[in-house]
Design an enzyme around this catalytic site. Structure first.
Site, short mmCIF file in Angstrom:
data_model
loop_
_atom_site.label_atom_id
_atom_site.label_comp_id
_atom_site.label_asym_id
_atom_site.label_seq_id
_atom_site.Cartn_x
_atom_site.Cartn_y
_atom_site.Cartn_z
N ASP A 121 0.74 -1.11 0.18
CA ASP A 121 -0.01 -0.06 -0.02
C ASP A 121 0.87 1.18 0.01
O ASP A 121 2.13 1.15 0.28
CB ASP A 121 -0.90 -0.01 1.05
CG ASP A 121 -2.09 0.69 1.02
OD1 ASP A 121 -3.22 0.44 1.56
OD2 ASP A 121 -2.04 1.83 0.09
C1 GLC Z 1 -4.34 4.42 -0.23
C2 GLC Z 1 -5.25 3.10 0.16
C3 GLC Z 1 -5.23 2.03 -0.82
C4 GLC Z 1 -5.00 2.67 -2.19
C5 GLC Z 1 -3.73 3.18 -2.27
C6 GLC Z 1 -3.71 3.96 -3.75
O1 GLC Z 1 -3.38 4.78 0.81
O2 GLC Z 1 -4.93 2.48 1.53
O3 GLC Z 1 -6.47 1.34 -0.65
O4 GLC Z 1 -5.53 1.44 -3.19
O5 GLC Z 1 -3.52 4.05 -1.23
O6 GLC Z 1 -4.25 4.98 -3.87
#
Ligand code: GLC
Length: 719
Positions: free
Chosen positions: A265
Site C-alpha cells: 500500500d
Molecule cells: C491508499 C489506500 C489504498 C489505495 C492506495 C492507492 O492509501 O490505502 O487502498 O489503493 O493508497 O491509492
C-alpha cells in the site's frame, strides 16, 4: 512475447533496471521530470534514469494522457518495457455506482459483477490496466472510515462479493478482452480490525480468528483469479503486513498458491520504520522483498537500498528476479509487450464513459442498495401530496462517496431533481435547513416555512464523503448536531417525516429513527442516486436492500456483530433482571438493527421450515425447505437467509453463521418454496490446532428474513 522471452528479457536487464521495475509512482514524476528533479523526485531520491526504468504508475487516467505517458516512457526505456497503469476504481470510474457497503446491501452478486464490468470498461478505454479493488476487509467497527469500501461483517458474504467483483473486473480472459482490467484484492490482512476503529491502528488477534473470519474473503478473490494483492498498513500479530513473511509467503503464496503480483500500500514499506519493525530504510526494503512484495508504492527504498544489500550479500538477487518476473508476466498477460496502449482509445472513450447502459446499471444498483429501516405508513409518497424536501442532501452532488476520484459531482442526479421527475414542481418545496455540520437560524426558518406548507416532510440527511473513507474514522457516529437540531425543530410541526440518509457507515440513529416515521438508507448511491431514491420514494421501485453490517444501538456497544460467541453468561430474556450476566447497565446488547435486516413496501410470512433429515453424515446433503408468502398488496423482494450454529465445538462457535441466501421476488399473495442444501463441508471450522474440519454433534439451523428473526431447527451430524 513467450514466457521464455520474459526470462530472456530479465537476463538482459541490469540490476538497476530490475529494481526500478519494482517501484510505482504517480504520473507527475514522469511528465515534468525536470521540475521533479529538485522536488518530489529528489525528495524520493529518484534520479532521472531510475524514472526511465520504473515499472508502473498509479492514478494516470484519460486515453490521451495515458497514451502520452506510455509513449514517452517507451522512448526512454532501453529495453522498451511498457508501464503498468493502475488506479483506485473501487465503485466506478466516471459512472459511479453505490459505495461497496451500499452495493453489498443488494445481496445481488450478478449486479455487483455488472457494476465491476462497467467500471472495467470505462477504465480500460482510458488506458488503465489494473484497479486497486476489490477491497474485501471484514469490518465489525463502523467507527472505521473505510467500512464504506467494505461489504460488511460476514466472511461468507464478503467472499461471495470478492468473487463477483474479480469476475466483473477481469472477465474470463484478461489477455484477450481489452475491455477488462486486472483486479488487486486488498488489504491483506485484517485492516478492518484496527483497534478502536481508528484508521492505520494496530490489529491484534489470534491466528485462528484471522483464519476463521478475516482471511476467507481475500482467499476467495485469489481463488477467483485476482492478478494482484495489496498489503495492508497494519501489523498482523506484531509484524507489519508489508514485511510479514508468514502471511505473504506461507499463507498467500504457499497455502493459497498465489503466483501474481504483490504490491505494497502507499508508503507501507517505509512505514515499517514508524511501526518500529525496521531500524532504517534498508531493513524495511529487505523485509519487504523477503516477504515477496513485488512493487513498492510511492517510496524509494527498493531503489535506494536493494542494490547495496545485494552487493553486501544481505539480499539474494534471486528474490529481485522473482519479483521482476511476476511484474513482467503481468505485463505479458495484459498484452502490453504487443500493444502497450491496450484498450486506450480517445474516440471510444466518449461513447463508453457515462453511457446510457452504465447509467442504467448505476440506477438499478442504487435502487437495490437502499435499505428501508422503518416505515410507519408514510412511504411510498402519494401523488398529489405537498412535499417539503429538507436537508443538506436535498440538492447535493456529494452523493458519490469516497474513492470516486474521477466521478463528477455535477454529473450526479440530485435528489430534488430526481423527485421533480415524479411530481409537479408546485407540490415540491425544497430547503436546505442546515449544512452537513453546521447551520443558521435563517436556514432553519426557511425550512420551517417550507414544512408548514407541506403535507409531508422528506429529510435528506447524512455524512459528507469526507466523513468516511480512508482516514475518515469517527468516534461519535451519530448524525452531526446541526442535522439532529433540524429534526428537533421540525418535529413540533407534527407533520409526517421520512428521512433519507446518505451515509458511509452504520450510524448511531439516536435523534433520528425515533423522531421520524420512515428511514431509508441510501448510502452514497452514486451518479444516478437522486433518480433511484426518487424511484423508491414514489413507489416506482420498492426497497429490497438488507444490511450486511449491524447498526449499533450506540457507539458504546462496538464491536457489535451478529456472528458473535455466546459467552459463559449470555444474556437471555429469562435472566435479563440478573446482575451477573454479560450485559450493559445502560443499554441493550442487541444492535439497533441486525445483520440481514431490511423492509420493503410489502410483507412476507414464513411457514415452518422442513428438514429432509434429522441427521446427516459426511457426503450427504440436508435440504431445508421453507414456504415464503407475500402477504401484502404489492410485489416485493425478500432475501431468505440460512444460518447455522454448531452448538458445541472443540472451540466456541458463533451463535449464528450465514451459510446461504436466496433473493426472491413475489407478487401479492404469491407463495414460493425456497430450498437450501447443506453439507458437512459447510460445518467445518478451525480447531485449536488449526485443523479445518467438522465435529459430530448437534447443530441448529435458522431460516428467516434476517439474523435476528429466523426460526430455529435442529439436526445432528454423525460420522
Ligand atoms: C491508499 C489506500 C489504498 C489505495 C492506495 C492507492 O492509501 O490505502 O487502498 O489503493 O493508497 O491509492
Amino acid at each position: 512475447m513467450t514466457k521464455r522471452s520474459i526470462t530472456e528479457l530479465l537476463s538482459q536487464m541490469t540490476i538497476d533496471e530490475k529494481i526500478a521495475q519494482l517501484i510505482q509512482v504517480t504520473p507527475d514524476f514522469l511528465t515534468d521530470t525536470e521540475a521533479n528533479l529538485t522536488g518530489p523526485l529528489a525528495a524520493l531520491g529518484l534520479s532521472e534514469d531510475i524514472i526511465h526504468n520504473i515499472g508502473s504508475v498509479l492514478s494516470a487516467v484519460g486515453a490521451k494522457e495515458t497514451k502520452a505517458i506510455q509513449e514517452q516512457h517507451l522512448k526512454r526505456n532501453r529495453l522498451g518495457i511498457p508501464l503498468l497503469l493502475m488506479a483506485d476504481i473501487i465503485h466506478g470510474y466516471r459512472t459511479i455506482f453505490p459505495v461497496s457497503l451500499g452495493l453489498a446491501s443488494s445481496w445481488d452478486m450478478n449486479l455487483a459483477e455488472r457494476t465491476a464490468e462497467a467500471a472495467a470498461k470505462e477504465s480500460a478505454v482510458t488506458g488503465l490496466h489494473v484497479t486497486f479493488a476489490p477491497m474485501v476487509d471484514l469490518v465489525r467497527d463502523p467507527r472505521w472510515g473505510r467500512v464504506v469500501e467494505s461489504t460488511g461483517e460476514d466472511p461468507y458474504l464478503n467472499g461471495e462479493y470478492a468473487r463477483a467483483f474479480v469476475r466483473g473486473f477481469q472477465g474470463e480472459d484478461l489477455s484477450a478482452d481489452t475491455d477488462r482490467i486486472a483486479a488487486c484484492v486488498k488489504h491483506l490482512a485484517a485492516y478492518g480490525a484496527a483497534e478502536g476503529g481508528r484508521d492505520y491502528n494496530t490489529v491484534n488477534m489470534s491466528e485462528r480468528q484471522l483464519r476463521e473470519s478475516y482471511l476467507p474473503a481475500y482467499k476467495e478473490a485469489v481463488d477467483a483469479g485476482s492478478e494482484l494483492v495489496m498489503t495492508a498498513f497494519n501489523t498482523v500479530d506484531g509484524v507489519p503486513a508489508t514485511g510479514n513473511r508468514w502471511l505473504m509467503r506461507k499463507v498467500l503464496r504457499e497455502e493459497w498458491g498465489f503466483g501474481g503480483v504483490l504490491i505494497s500500500d502507499w508508503g507501507a514499506v517505509q512505514e515499517m520504520i514508524a511501526h518500529g519493525a525496521a531500524a532504517d530504510g534498508a531493513e524495511a526494503a529487505r523485509k519487504a522483498i523477503e516477504a515477496g512484495v513485488d512493487i513498492e508504492m510511492m517510496t524509494p527504498l527498493y531503489v535506494l537500498d536493494l542494490k547495496r544489500l545485494v552487493e553486501e550479500g544481505k539480499v539474494d538477487e534471486a528474490l529481485i528476479d522473482e519479483s521482476v518476473l511476476r511484474v513482467l508476466r503481468l505485463k505479458e498477460k495484459l498484452g502490453l509487450f504487443d500493444n502497450p496502449y491496450r484498450g486506450a482509445d480517445e474516440e471510444r472513450e466518449e461513447e463508453v464513459i457515462l453511457s446510457g447502459e452504465h447509467r442504467a446499471v448505476a440506477r438499478e444498483a442504487a435502487v437495490k442498495s437502499a435499505v428501508l429501516l422503518k416505515n410507519e405508513g408514510v412511504l411510498p409518497l402519494r401523488s398529489g401530496q405537498k412535499t417539503a424536501l429538507i436537508g443538506p442532501f436535498a440538492q447535493s452532488g456529494d452523493i458519490l462517496g469516497p474513492w470516486s476520484l474521477w466521478g463528477k459531482r455535477e454529473e450526479a442526479a440530485q435528489l430534488y431533481n430526481g423527485m421533480l421527475t415524479k411530481t409537479e414542481s408546485s407540490l415540491l418545496r425544497v430547503a436546505k435547513g442546515c449544512d452537513v455540520e453546521s447551520g443558521s437560524e435563517e436556514q432553519l426558518e426557511e425550512a420551517l416555512q417550507a414544512a408548514r406548507e407541506a403535507d409531508i416532510i422528506v429529510l435528506a440527511l447524512g455524512e459528507s464523503s469526507e466523513m468516511s473513507g480512508e482516514a475518515g474514522s469517527r468516534g461519535d457516529i451519530r448524525l452531526p448536531k446541526a442535522q439532529l437540531d433540524l429534526i428537533a425543530r421540525l418535529k413540533p410541526l407534527g407533520k409526517p417525516m421520512a428521512a433519507v440518509l446518505f451515509n458511509g457507515r452504520p450510524l448511531d440513529l439516536h435523534g433520528v429513527i425515533d423522531e421520524v416515521d420512515a428511514v431509508l438508507v441510501a448510502w452514497f448511491p452514486g451518479t444516478e442516486g437522486g433518480n433511484a431514491i426518487a424511484d423508491l420514494l414514489y413507489g416506482d421501485s420498492a426497497p429490497s436492500g438488507r444490511l450486511t453490517m449491524s447498526f449499533p444501538y450506540a457507539v458504546g456497544q462496538i464491536p457489535v456483530y451478529y456472528n458473535h460467541y455466546n459467552t459463559g453468561r449470555p444474556l437471555t430474556p429469562e435472566n435479563a433482571d440478573q446482575r451477573y450476566v454479560s450485559k450493559y447497565l445502560d443499554m441493550p446488547n442487541d444492535p439497533l438493527l441486525p445483520f440481514g435486516f431490511g423492509l420493503g413496501y410489502t410483507t412476507f410470512t414464513y411457514a415452518k421450515a422442513a428438514l429432509s433429515a434429522e441427521t446427516i453424515r459426511p457426503g450427504e446433503t440436508l435440504t431445508v425447505t421453507v414456504d415464503v408468502t407475500n402477504t401484502g398488496e404489492t410485489a416485493g423482494e425478500e432475501v431468505v437467509q440460512l444460518y447455522v450454529r454448531d452448538v458445541a465445538g472443540e472451540v466456541v462457535r458463533p451463535v449464528k453463521e450465514l451459510k446461504a441466501f436466496r433473493k426472491i421476488k413475489l407478487a401479492p399473495g404469491e407463495t414460493v418454496s425456497v430450498a437450501f442444501e447443506l453439507g458437512e463441508e459447510q460445518l467445518r471450522y478451525y480447531h485449536s490446532d488449526l485443523s479445518y474440519e467438522s465435529d459430530e454433534g448437534e447443530f441448529q439451523l435458522f431460516v428467516g428474513a434476517n439474523s435476528r428473526d429466523a426460526e430455529a431447527l435442529s439436526f445432528q451430524l454423525v460420522k
